[in-house]
Design an enzyme around this catalytic site. Structure first.
Site, PDB file in Angstrom:
ATOM      1  N   HIS A 360     -31.994  39.858  -4.058  1.00 22.52           N
ATOM      2  CA  HIS A 360     -30.742  39.308  -3.521  1.00 22.52           C
ATOM      3  C   HIS A 360     -30.950  38.345  -2.366  1.00 22.52           C
ATOM      4  CE1 HIS A 360     -27.834  41.910  -5.659  1.00 22.52           C
ATOM      5  NE2 HIS A 360     -28.819  42.779  -5.645  1.00 22.52           N
ATOM      6  N   LYS A 552     -17.208  36.515   6.327  1.00 24.41           N
ATOM      7  CA  LYS A 552     -18.445  37.042   5.743  1.00 24.41           C
ATOM      8  C   LYS A 552     -19.266  37.559   6.906  1.00 24.41           C
ATOM      9  CE  LYS A 552     -19.077  32.851   3.886  1.00 24.41           C
ATOM     10  NZ  LYS A 552     -19.503  32.817   2.533  1.00 24.41           N
TER      11      LYS A 552
HETATM   12  C1  6GP Z   1     -26.624  39.189  -0.592  1.00 24.81           C
HETATM   13  C2  6GP Z   1     -26.821  37.684  -0.595  1.00 24.81           C
HETATM   14  O1  6GP Z   1     -26.996  37.249   0.740  1.00 24.81           O
HETATM   15  C3  6GP Z   1     -25.606  37.012  -1.209  1.00 24.81           C
HETATM   16  O2  6GP Z   1     -25.819  35.635  -1.307  1.00 24.81           O
HETATM   17  C4  6GP Z   1     -25.353  37.584  -2.597  1.00 24.81           C
HETATM   18  O3  6GP Z   1     -24.178  37.081  -3.133  1.00 24.81           O
HETATM   19  C5  6GP Z   1     -25.247  39.097  -2.511  1.00 24.81           C
HETATM   20  O4  6GP Z   1     -26.422  39.639  -1.929  1.00 24.81           O
HETATM   21  C6  6GP Z   1     -25.066  39.740  -3.867  1.00 24.81           C
HETATM   22  O5  6GP Z   1     -26.062  39.331  -4.743  1.00 24.81           O
HETATM   23  N1  6GP Z   1     -27.793  39.860  -0.057  1.00 24.81           N
HETATM   24  C7  6GP Z   1     -27.654  40.925   0.723  1.00 24.81           C
HETATM   25  O6  6GP Z   1     -26.550  41.354   1.038  1.00 24.81           O
HETATM   26  C8  6GP Z   1     -28.887  41.579   1.150  1.00 24.81           C
HETATM   27  O7  6GP Z   1     -28.890  42.392   2.036  1.00 24.81           O
HETATM   28  C9  6GP Z   1     -31.167  42.001   0.788  1.00 24.81           C
HETATM   29  O8  6GP Z   1     -30.009  41.253   0.506  1.00 24.81           O
END
Ligand code: 6GP
Length: 824
Positions: A360, A552
């Protein structure tokens, strides 16, 4: 048992009965909270019928199942969602009205289940909603934190203050079923011994150490337009020893309960970091506790189906939601080799056919690494297994290419001091498929983050599945007027489970009547948000202004800093305009919301700056109310449900290449809000779906970012002249006086001395230009309405139903269960 009846008399009877028998309340002395709870219990009874039917159907059919392992599920409130899914909202409204209550008031009594930080946890919740709706045999596994993400207050100086979120307060939680009979032991610490088994083979055995117990709590997840009901099983830690009588008798009362407290502390709090690792021992223990309990439960269920181990991958798929559950890989290997007696290769073959891994983020500070000494201490056997996994993997890589550099680069163990386990590499090596969450991100995963692994495994192992959101919560529930207009226009609510149907709105985009209805709903949603702002923050905003929203997590890469710098620029410009010139200005309300990690200094300073600017701007009568700045504290799922439908423009302005996907961008566009965004994450695919004329995009492209950073390193940052003016106004004390100005010094330094890593200066001019375009476009109401309609019409692709289906087909290899037929 006879099924529950959904007529008004039965519902009222059930609510009263729960008030008296479950809550022990006198029916003549009921407050909103009690009636909310009694209502929730009565809805839960109805869900339970579907839950049981679904589990029975799955049990009978015994298909391959998928388990979604996630340390976070950001569910939000459950009651409204359940009422919609069960199609009983109207009759419940009438029933509680007869009892003297307003259903919408009751809904506000529920506390959010906020067991997540941001995007990753909310995505997990959207996928569970879709899996239930599509009748997939999929369960979520997570942790039942007693404290969810902290409550954010903003103090009178504009700083973030964190308060504990004790969501499981004395009122109890109607949305969970405690499973007293589902408990497993989880071991920590100890040592590894060699033991000879009955067959005379010698096996490694993990001995000694501490043990705690994991107890299951099931959270039903209703599906829409199906009798199916999904499940998230959350683990709570309990002590194995409830009470130490020896200590008690010695008069040492504290010690007699200490064990219990220590054990229960394990799942007490969610770590409040989003996209950032904090390598605490307690967190590592949480991660292992979570995967150990979940795997024991999965294996227990698998064994009941009387299959052989070799069939395990045909019955079980496990999705790792980021690296947080990666210890499941060495844990399954340990169970198969040490306990079940399989040989290493057979076990490893099973492991690598079961797991798949979703990445992610590509942010380096978020990539999990655990120190080897800490792992050795807490999980001595797992550390040995990780070493062996790495050894066998590196031997294979070496056969293909003996380049030392390559071996170092792909090693699961980083040779630092102390050594570190690179969890993302362990996840890649132990999984059959790795996916990113938007096209650009998945590309970066292949070409940068895991590029050496791509050259070893080949590209097929690395795929993209673009994120999706559930239209149930994010349109059907959150925007009732728009829902009704869409349903009426498309002739039914088939679109709620087939979001591509929204394309059917395209033909009304130019229809003046339809546009008027559409924009009227937007206005109504803005009035709703404006009233919330007035009631809660005592700020008056005009709903006819352009609502510009950025909500956000607060993070440097998301660039809320650039947004507020742009607001200052706008404010200074307004001051210069004559009364005549002002007539032509589009009034704006700029709304911010989001939490910063408690230890993230720069992010906290951004919050302080926004609030300081808001204080000045909102109290400056000389600008005729043409600009207002609002910081909505404690942004969470429930607030998002009010905020999202009310946006004209929302900002998704991360430095290109840093936001893996973003999902709030999808929510806003689905509700007819336009986007001001960078060429990053899922913004790109949203543009492709809705048309580039319907989105405001700007900024440096991802493949240029590294060059600019490189330039800045050698030649310094050239601050954009407009930005320079803005920075000077902060430094001169225009916002909060000279003392406050010095507080912002370190924040401003991140643009100059720090090398402007997130390219705020480089993108500033283009950002202001894009904002000008927004202002201009908004003046033409019909053109704006058309864009807004086309936004919603183009969002079919971003349904979590599409995304979940892709996971099911491309990764999990599972099929929906026929709940009705199997249940008879
Ligand atoms: C998040 C990403 O920052 C975001 O762009 C994406 O939409 C979301 O994941 C779902 O895929 N990542 C996190 O929240 C995180 O902690 C380790 O990643």
């Amino acid at each position: 048992m006879a099924p529950k009846k959904n007529d008004k008399a039965s519902i009222k009877k059930d609510i009263v009965q729960h008030s008296v028998e479950t809550l022990c309340r006198n029916p003549y002395n009921l407050d909103k909270l009690a009636v909310y709870q009694a209502t929730a219990y009565s809805v839960r009874d109805r869900l339970l019928e579907d839950w049981n039917m679904t589990q029975e159907a799955i049990h009978k059919e015994n298909p391959k199942r998928c388990y979604y392992l996630s340390m976070e599920f950001l569910i939000g409130r459950a009651l409204d969602n359940a009422l919609h899914c069960l199609e009983v909202k109207d009759v419940y409204k009438e029933s509680v009205k007869d009892l003297g209550f307003n259903l919408e008031d009751l809904l506000q009594q529920e506390r959010d289940a906020a067991l997540g930080n941001g995007g990753l946890g909310r995505l997990a919740a959207c996928y569970m909603d879709a899996a239930a709706t599509l009748d997939y045999p999929t369960w979520g596994y997570g942790l039942r934190y007693q404290y969810g993400i902290f409550k954010q207050l903003i103090n009178s100086d504009g700083y973030q203050i964190e308060m504990p979120d004790y969501w499981l307060d004395s009122n109890g939680n109607p949305w969970e079923f405690p499973r007293n009979d589902v408990r497993y032991e989880v071991q920590f610490y100890g040592y590894v011994a060699t033991k000879v088994n009955e067959k005379g083979e010698s096996r490694m055995s993990w001995e000694g150490g501490d043990r705690v117990q994991a107890m299951a709590y099931d959270v039903p997840i209703p599906g829409f337009d199906t009798k199916g009901c999904g499940n998230i099983r959350l683990w709570a830690s309990k002590s194995l020893k409830t009470f130490d009588f020896a200590s008690f008798n010695d008069g040492d009362y504290d010690r007699s309960v200490a064990d219990q407290k220590n054990a229960e502390n394990l799942t007490s709090v969610l770590y409040p970091n989003d996209n950032h690792l904090v390598g605490k021992e307690l967190r590592l223990k949480q991660e292992y506790f979570f995967v150990s309990a979940s795997l024991q439960d999965i294996i227990h269920r698998f064994k009941r189906s009387n299959c052989a181990w070799k069939d395990f991958p045909d019955k079980v798929a496990v999705q790792l939601n980021d690296t947080h559950p990666t210890l499941a890989i060495p844990e399954l290997q340990r169970i198969l080799v040490d306990i079940e007696g399989l040989d290493w290769d057979a076990a490893w073959d099973i492991v690598t056919r079961v797991f798949a891994f979703t990445n992610h983020t590509v942010l380096p500070e978020a990539l999990e690494c655990w120190s080897v000494p800490m792992m050795e201490h807490i999980l001595p056997r797992h550390m040995q297994i990780v070493y062996d996994i790495n050894l066998f993997f590196l031997q294979k890589v070496e056969k293909m290419n003996s380049d030392r550099g390559l071996l170092n680069r792909v090693s699961i163990i980083e040779e630092s001091n102390p050594q570190q386990v690179r969890m993302a590499y362990l996840a890649v090596v132990g999984s059959h498929t790795v996916n990113g969450v938007a096209a650009l991100h998945s590309d970066l995963v292949k070409t940068e983050l895991f590029k050496d692994f791509v050259s070893y495994y080949g590209p097929e192992k690395f795929i993209n599945i673009t994120n999706g959101i559930t239209p149930r919560r994010w349109l059907y529930q959150a925007n009732p007027d728009l829902r009704d207009l869409i349903t009426e226009t498309l002739g039914g609510n088939h679109w709620v489970t087939h979001l591509d149907d929204l394309k059917g709105l395209t033909k009304y985009a130019d229809d003046a009547d339809f546009q008027a209805k559409w924009m009227n709903i937007k206005l109504k949603n803005k009035v709703r948000l404006a009233s919330w702002i007035k009631a809660n923050l005592d700020i008056t905003v005009d709903p006819r202004s352009l609502f510009d929203i950025q909500v956000k997590r607060i993070h440097e890469y998301k660039r809320q800093f650039m947004n507020i710098l742009g607001v200052i620029y706008r404010y200074k410009n307004l001051q210069l305009l004559s009364a005549e010139e002002r007539k032509d200005v589009t009034p704006r309300v700029v709304i911010f919301g989001g939490k910063s990690a408690p230890g993230y200094y720069v992010a906290k300073m951004v919050i302080k700056l926004i609030n300081t600017v808001a204080q000045v701007v909102n109290n400056d009568d000389s600008i005729d109310g043409l600009l207002k700045v609002v910081y909505i504290p404690d942004y969470n799922v429930s607030l998002a449900e009010i905020i999202v439908p009310a946006s004209d423009i929302s900002q998704h302005i991360s430095t290109a290449g840093t936001e893996a996907a973003g999902t709030s961008n999808m929510k806003f566009v689905l509700n007819g809000g336009l986007i001001l965004g960078t060429v990053d994450g899922a913004n790109i695919e949203i543009r492709d779906e809705i048309g580039e004329e319907n989105i405001f995009m700007f900024g440096t492209l991802a493949d240029k970012v590294a060059d600019i950073r490189h330039q800045q390193k050698y030649h310094g940052v050239e601050i954009d002249p407009n930005l320079q003016v803005v920075l000077q106004s902060i430094q001169s004390g225009e916002f909060g006086g000279p003392e406050t100005a010095s507080v912002f010094g370190p924040l401003i330094n991140t643009l100059t001395y720090g090398g402007d890593y997130y390219l705020i200066s480089a993108d500033f001019e283009k950002y202001l230009d894009a904002q000008d375009k927004v202002d201009e476009t908004y003046k033409d109401t019909a053109a704006w309405a058309k864009k807004s309609i086309l936004c919603t019409a183009g969002m079919g692709f971003f349904s979590s139903d599409r995304a979940t289906r892709e996971y099911a087909d491309k990764i999990w290899n599972i099929k929906p269960v026929n709940i009705k037929e199997a249940a008879v």
